[in-house]
Design a protein around this motif. Structure first.
Motif, PDB file in Angstrom:
ATOM      1  N   ALA A 129      -1.901  -2.936 -13.070  1.00  0.00           N
ATOM      2  CA  ALA A 129      -1.455  -1.953 -12.096  1.00  0.00           C
ATOM      3  C   ALA A 129      -2.654  -1.282 -11.445  1.00  0.00           C
ATOM      4  O   ALA A 129      -3.672  -1.029 -12.097  1.00  0.00           O
ATOM      5  CB  ALA A 129      -0.568  -0.905 -12.765  1.00  0.00           C
ATOM      6  N   GLU A 130      -2.519  -1.004 -10.172  1.00  0.00           N
ATOM      7  CA  GLU A 130      -3.538  -0.262  -9.429  1.00  0.00           C
ATOM      8  C   GLU A 130      -3.019   1.155  -9.193  1.00  0.00           C
ATOM      9  O   GLU A 130      -1.896   1.342  -8.696  1.00  0.00           O
ATOM     10  CB  GLU A 130      -3.840  -0.943  -8.097  1.00  0.00           C
ATOM     11  N   ASP A 131      -3.822   2.128  -9.542  1.00  0.00           N
ATOM     12  CA  ASP A 131      -3.426   3.521  -9.364  1.00  0.00           C
ATOM     13  C   ASP A 131      -3.714   3.941  -7.928  1.00  0.00           C
ATOM     14  O   ASP A 131      -4.871   4.011  -7.496  1.00  0.00           O
ATOM     15  CB  ASP A 131      -4.201   4.412 -10.344  1.00  0.00           C
ATOM     16  N   LEU A 132      -2.651   4.230  -7.178  1.00  0.00           N
ATOM     17  CA  LEU A 132      -2.782   4.585  -5.767  1.00  0.00           C
ATOM     18  C   LEU A 132      -2.704   6.089  -5.551  1.00  0.00           C
ATOM     19  O   LEU A 132      -2.551   6.535  -4.401  1.00  0.00           O
ATOM     20  CB  LEU A 132      -1.678   3.897  -4.947  1.00  0.00           C
ATOM     21  N   GLN A 183      -0.765   5.873  12.459  1.00  0.00           N
ATOM     22  CA  GLN A 183      -1.466   5.025  11.497  1.00  0.00           C
ATOM     23  C   GLN A 183      -1.313   5.567  10.079  1.00  0.00           C
ATOM     24  O   GLN A 183      -1.113   4.801   9.126  1.00  0.00           O
ATOM     25  CB  GLN A 183      -2.944   4.929  11.868  1.00  0.00           C
ATOM     26  N   ALA A 184      -1.380   6.878   9.931  1.00  0.00           N
ATOM     27  CA  ALA A 184      -1.192   7.487   8.610  1.00  0.00           C
ATOM     28  C   ALA A 184       0.219   7.230   8.083  1.00  0.00           C
ATOM     29  O   ALA A 184       0.414   6.983   6.887  1.00  0.00           O
ATOM     30  CB  ALA A 184      -1.469   8.988   8.683  1.00  0.00           C
ATOM     31  N   ASN A 185       1.204   7.270   8.967  1.00  0.00           N
ATOM     32  CA  ASN A 185       2.580   6.980   8.554  1.00  0.00           C
ATOM     33  C   ASN A 185       2.720   5.535   8.080  1.00  0.00           C
ATOM     34  O   ASN A 185       3.419   5.260   7.096  1.00  0.00           O
ATOM     35  CB  ASN A 185       3.547   7.243   9.711  1.00  0.00           C
ATOM     36  N   ALA A 188       1.076   5.285   4.652  1.00  0.00           N
ATOM     37  CA  ALA A 188       1.922   5.914   3.647  1.00  0.00           C
ATOM     38  C   ALA A 188       3.120   5.036   3.300  1.00  0.00           C
ATOM     39  O   ALA A 188       3.507   4.920   2.132  1.00  0.00           O
ATOM     40  CB  ALA A 188       2.398   7.277   4.145  1.00  0.00           C
ATOM     41  N   ALA A 189       3.706   4.383   4.317  1.00  0.00           N
ATOM     42  CA  ALA A 189       4.840   3.498   4.073  1.00  0.00           C
ATOM     43  C   ALA A 189       4.427   2.286   3.240  1.00  0.00           C
ATOM     44  O   ALA A 189       5.156   1.854   2.336  1.00  0.00           O
ATOM     45  CB  ALA A 189       5.452   3.051   5.403  1.00  0.00           C
ATOM     46  N   GLN A 190       3.254   1.733   3.541  1.00  0.00           N
ATOM     47  CA  GLN A 190       2.761   0.587   2.780  1.00  0.00           C
ATOM     48  C   GLN A 190       2.468   0.979   1.334  1.00  0.00           C
ATOM     49  O   GLN A 190       2.782   0.235   0.397  1.00  0.00           O
ATOM     50  CB  GLN A 190       1.504   0.028   3.450  1.00  0.00           C
ATOM     51  N   GLN A 191       1.868   2.142   1.144  1.00  0.00           N
ATOM     52  CA  GLN A 191       1.602   2.616  -0.217  1.00  0.00           C
ATOM     53  C   GLN A 191       2.902   2.841  -0.977  1.00  0.00           C
ATOM     54  O   GLN A 191       3.018   2.478  -2.155  1.00  0.00           O
ATOM     55  CB  GLN A 191       0.784   3.902  -0.158  1.00  0.00           C
ATOM     56  N   ARG A 192       3.890   3.428  -0.320  1.00  0.00           N
ATOM     57  CA  ARG A 192       5.179   3.673  -0.961  1.00  0.00           C
ATOM     58  C   ARG A 192       5.850   2.360  -1.336  1.00  0.00           C
ATOM     59  O   ARG A 192       6.470   2.243  -2.403  1.00  0.00           O
ATOM     60  CB  ARG A 192       6.066   4.458  -0.001  1.00  0.00           C
TER      61      ARG A 192
END
Length: 268
Positions: A129-132, A183-185, A188-192
């Motif tokens: 797992a990668e801690d994001l 771009q931030a959105n 954030a969506a990709q991280q989620r």
């Protein structure tokens, strides 16, 4: 009650056996359920962990292609929950293999791995797992800063004393801020998405024994071509050396004749 039990000892014994078997059945079912739950990796509540699973599965060569397709169909039909196919590959020939990579909801990880390993053997499995958490915090902070600056510039833009040159600069900066927020959105969506789903990569290979048999079969099938190539090489080598041998033989014969004549003169 005690008297009735003594009158029917066989009935009491059978009832005891049935109760024992029922208890064992419940224990076995509970153990199986516990094992299935233990196999699933779930991110702790509030954590920002992106899980990835890498598996190497040994499967009969003839089943690799159909199995990859079966997994892809199960993923695309959401058989085990939200799922997306990211990569599919297959290779035939001497070393048949296949691979498929999916992103799936955590509850579907173990079922899709179970489908992949049916009739085969999971020879290796690696889960990490990668801690994001830091990335998520940085993205949220950057978005908050941009939004505050956007609000401040909008308020300044509505000022009656603003000059035209300043208005043009503010308008350009607002466009840049809006692009940054967008771009931030996306980030954030990709991280989620990485946190809410898990990446599963399954690599299929034929068993080592089957690969050895394939190698022997390939060697036998290629033996005729190898023999033909070797004979052709020898023929080319002889053809290339033949003029050299002929010329060398002529020169040697002439040299031998001259040497014999010179020797005969000296002897006379």
């Amino acid at each position: 009650m005690y008297k009735e039990a003594r009158r029917h000892p066989r009935w009491v014994g059978a009832l005891a056996v049935l109760l024992t078997l029922a208890g064992c059945g419940r224990h076995e079912a509970a153990a199986e359920a516990g094992a299935g739950a233990a196999g699933a990796v779930v991110s702790p509540e509030g954590a920002s962990l992106a899980y990835e699973h890498d598996l190497d599965i040994r499967l009969d060569a003839a089943k690799i292609g159909p199995r990859v397709k079966q997994i892809a169909d199960a993923c695309q039909s959401a058989r085990f929950g939200d799922c997306a196919v990211l990569q599919v590959g297959q290779q035939g020939g001497e070393y048949p293999s296949g691979s498929i990579r999916v992103r799936i909801a955590p509850k579907g990880v173990e079922p899709i791995i179970g489908l992949a390993g049916q009739g085969g053997e999971v020879s290796s499995r690696n889960t990490h797992a990668e801690d994001l958490a830091q990335q998520v915090a940085d993205t949220a902070l950057a978005k908050a800063r941009l939004q505050k600056e956007h609000e401040r510039l909008l308020a300044y833009q509505d000022s009656k004393d603003i000059k035209l040159a300043d208005l043009l600069v503010i308008t350009q900066r607002l466009s840049e801020i809006e692009a940054g927020v967008e771009q931030a959105n996306k980030e954030a969506a990709q991280q989620r998405r990485r946190i809410d789903t898990q990446l599963v990569t399954m690599q299929f290979n034929a068993p080592s024994g089957q690969r050895s048999r394939n190698e022997i079969g390939m060697a036998l099938s290629e033996s005729g071509a190898i023999l033909t190539t070797s004979i052709a090489y020898l023929i080319r080598a002889v053809a290339a050396l033949l003029p050299v041998l002929v010329i060398g033989s002529i020169i040697g014969w002439i040299g031998l004749r001259l040497w014999r004549r010179r020797r005969a003169r000296r002897a006379g």
